[in-house]
Scaffold this motif. Structure first.
Motif, PDB file in Angstrom:
ATOM      1  N   VAL A 161     -15.683  -6.805  -5.028  1.00  0.00           N
ATOM      2  CA  VAL A 161     -14.582  -7.735  -5.313  1.00  0.00           C
ATOM      3  C   VAL A 161     -13.600  -7.121  -6.300  1.00  0.00           C
ATOM      4  O   VAL A 161     -12.376  -7.236  -6.153  1.00  0.00           O
ATOM      5  N   ILE A 162     -14.135  -6.453  -7.338  1.00  0.00           N
ATOM      6  CA  ILE A 162     -13.249  -5.799  -8.316  1.00  0.00           C
ATOM      7  C   ILE A 162     -12.407  -4.722  -7.634  1.00  0.00           C
ATOM      8  O   ILE A 162     -11.197  -4.595  -7.892  1.00  0.00           O
ATOM      9  N   SER A 163     -13.006  -3.971  -6.718  1.00  0.00           N
ATOM     10  CA  SER A 163     -12.257  -2.941  -5.981  1.00  0.00           C
ATOM     11  C   SER A 163     -11.146  -3.563  -5.143  1.00  0.00           C
ATOM     12  O   SER A 163     -10.033  -3.027  -5.064  1.00  0.00           O
ATOM     13  N   ILE A 164     -11.444  -4.711  -4.487  1.00  0.00           N
ATOM     14  CA  ILE A 164     -10.426  -5.405  -3.678  1.00  0.00           C
ATOM     15  C   ILE A 164      -9.277  -5.879  -4.559  1.00  0.00           C
ATOM     16  O   ILE A 164      -8.093  -5.720  -4.219  1.00  0.00           O
ATOM     17  N   ILE A 165      -9.610  -6.467  -5.711  1.00  0.00           N
ATOM     18  CA  ILE A 165      -8.569  -6.973  -6.620  1.00  0.00           C
ATOM     19  C   ILE A 165      -7.676  -5.844  -7.106  1.00  0.00           C
ATOM     20  O   ILE A 165      -6.442  -5.956  -7.110  1.00  0.00           O
ATOM     21  N   LEU A 166      -8.283  -4.725  -7.501  1.00  0.00           N
ATOM     22  CA  LEU A 166      -7.500  -3.590  -7.981  1.00  0.00           C
ATOM     23  C   LEU A 166      -6.625  -3.000  -6.868  1.00  0.00           C
ATOM     24  O   LEU A 166      -5.486  -2.577  -7.111  1.00  0.00           O
ATOM     25  N   SER A 167      -7.134  -2.972  -5.628  1.00  0.00           N
ATOM     26  CA  SER A 167      -6.347  -2.476  -4.493  1.00  0.00           C
ATOM     27  C   SER A 167      -5.135  -3.363  -4.245  1.00  0.00           C
ATOM     28  O   SER A 167      -4.028  -2.884  -3.958  1.00  0.00           O
ATOM     29  N   ILE A 168      -5.353  -4.665  -4.348  1.00  0.00           N
ATOM     30  CA  ILE A 168      -4.233  -5.600  -4.164  1.00  0.00           C
ATOM     31  C   ILE A 168      -3.196  -5.431  -5.258  1.00  0.00           C
ATOM     32  O   ILE A 168      -1.981  -5.421  -5.000  1.00  0.00           O
ATOM     33  N   LEU A 169      -3.648  -5.276  -6.506  1.00  0.00           N
ATOM     34  CA  LEU A 169      -2.715  -5.074  -7.615  1.00  0.00           C
ATOM     35  C   LEU A 169      -1.903  -3.785  -7.446  1.00  0.00           C
ATOM     36  O   LEU A 169      -0.737  -3.716  -7.837  1.00  0.00           O
TER      37      LEU A 169
END
Length: 404
Positions: free
Chosen positions: A290-298
């Protein structure tokens, strides 16, 4: 030809060859010969008596001899020269007077009265109905310039000729009308056509001059080396931005697939008490994903500014109108005005390009920092998750209770 006409021809040719000013390129001997020829033609077709015919041809021979004395009053001087010659040849007074009146009729503002006056008037202007009218007009144009020591514009000369043909001249005899009026109309039509063509060319020329003046007044364009530098640098930055977005999308897709598989296969098994040893590894695995997804979106999330600025901001060079985020809320009229102001100011233009390059670099820096963090989190998450799952399976098989 009578003896008198032969003597007159010899006298006039001698006086014109010897005394005529070289500046008179139109009112030359050739003109006199042409008027004599046309006068003879008109006399034949008019069926004049031999005496009248002789008077007409003699007047034609002498009508321009006055140019050798005074070009500005040549008609009167021509009468004096003709009268002196004819008197010495023993010509009677009535004939001399008739020839003198006929010569004076060639003056531009004189209205002819007798038939001889009308005939010589038409013969003198026969060039107006000639197919070579343009050549005669050019000679007369040159003559006027030489005599007045001034330059006459072609447009002014054509306009003067058009006015003369339309309202300043007419043929006085039916014979001349029949012989030359049709060609005269064609010559007038050609003049009008030429005038229109010249006006079009002058309009194009004035437009080109205006464009050149506009270019001179415009800000000097960047040198080729500077243009190349900005073009290459901006292209490279845009390419790097595309690469960053592609990498972020790859991470986003991979993590999305992992989450989907976890939700569909792994998490449902946690309801079974026998699978309790998988809870901690699963939580760690999902959290890192989830943290990886959030950082990718940012990393791919766009940041758009307000896009609204005042004319004062543009006048003070506080706005970079090259970036869409700064003008997307402006009206077209305001944007065009702003771009016009920027292009007039070389420093403002260079400054805007430099700022655009700088802020694009800041965006890239943010993207790549987030991507680096995302890849690090993803890598650590995968390693930790694998180790956690391995330990959980190992403890399950050996019967050791894992420590939370």
């Amino acid at each position: 030809m009578s003896t008198l006409l032969e003597k007159a021809e010899s006298f006039v040719m001698n006086i014109l060859n010897e005394k005529l000013d070289k500046k008179l390129v139109y009112h030359s001997l050739s003109h006199t010969l042409r008027v004599v020829e046309k006068s003879s033609e008109l006399a034949e077709e008019a069926k004049l008596s031999e005496n009248d015919k002789e008077c007409l041809v003699l007047a034609a021979w002498f009508h321009d001899t006055g140019f050798t004395v005074d070009p500005n009053n040549h008609e009167a001087e021509s009468v004096v020269i003709a009268s002196d010659f004819l008197s010495k040849e023993g010509v009677e007074g009535n004939m001399i007077n008739t020839i003198g009146k006929t010569i004076l009729a060639t003056k531009m503002d004189v209205e002819p009265v007798s038939e001889l006056e009308k005939l010589i008037k038409d013969a003198d202007c026969s060039h107006l109905g000639s197919k070579k009218y343009n050549e005669f007009s050019q000679l007369l144009h040159k003559e006027v310039e030489l005599l007045t020591n001034s330059k006459i514009k072609e447009t002014d000369w054509i306009k003067k000729n058009i006015n003369f043909l339309t309202s300043g001249h007419r043929f006085y005899t039916d014979i001349a009308v029949k012989k030359w009026e049709k060609q005269k109309s064609k010559n007038l039509a050609q003049l009008l056509k030429t005038e229109k063509k010249i006006k079009r060319e002058q309009k194009k020329l004035s437009q080109k001059k205006a464009e050149l003046q506009f270019k001179k007044n415009k800000v000097e364009l960047p040198e080729r080396g500077i243009e190349t530098m900005f073009r290459v640098a901006l292209r490279n930055h845009i390419t790097l931005s595309d690469i960053a977005d592609t990498k972020a999308n790859i991470l986003l897709s991979v993590n999305a697939i992992i989450i989907s598989m976890a939700l569909s296969t792994l998490i449902p098994k946690l309801d079974n008490p026998s699978n309790g040893y998988l809870i901690i590894p699963t939580i760690i695995f999902v959290v890192f994903t989830v943290i990886s997804i959030i950082l990718s979106i940012l990393a791919t999330r766009p940041n758009v500014t307000q896009g609204k600025f005042s004319k004062e901001d543009i006048a003070n060079k506080k706005v970079n109108l090259i970036f869409f985020g700064n003008f997307h809320k402006m009206s077209l009229q305001e944007f065009e005005w702003g771009m016009s102001e920027m292009m007039k100011d070389r420093d403002y233009l260079y400054g805007s390009l430099t700022k655009d390059l700088y802020f694009l670099g800041l965006v890239l820096n943010r993207k790549y920092n987030l991507l680096r963090t995302t890849y690090t989190v993803f890598m650590i998450g995968i390693i930790v998750s694998v180790i956690t799952f391995a330990l959980a399976f190992y403890n399950q098989t050996t019967g050791t209770v894992p420590v939370a």
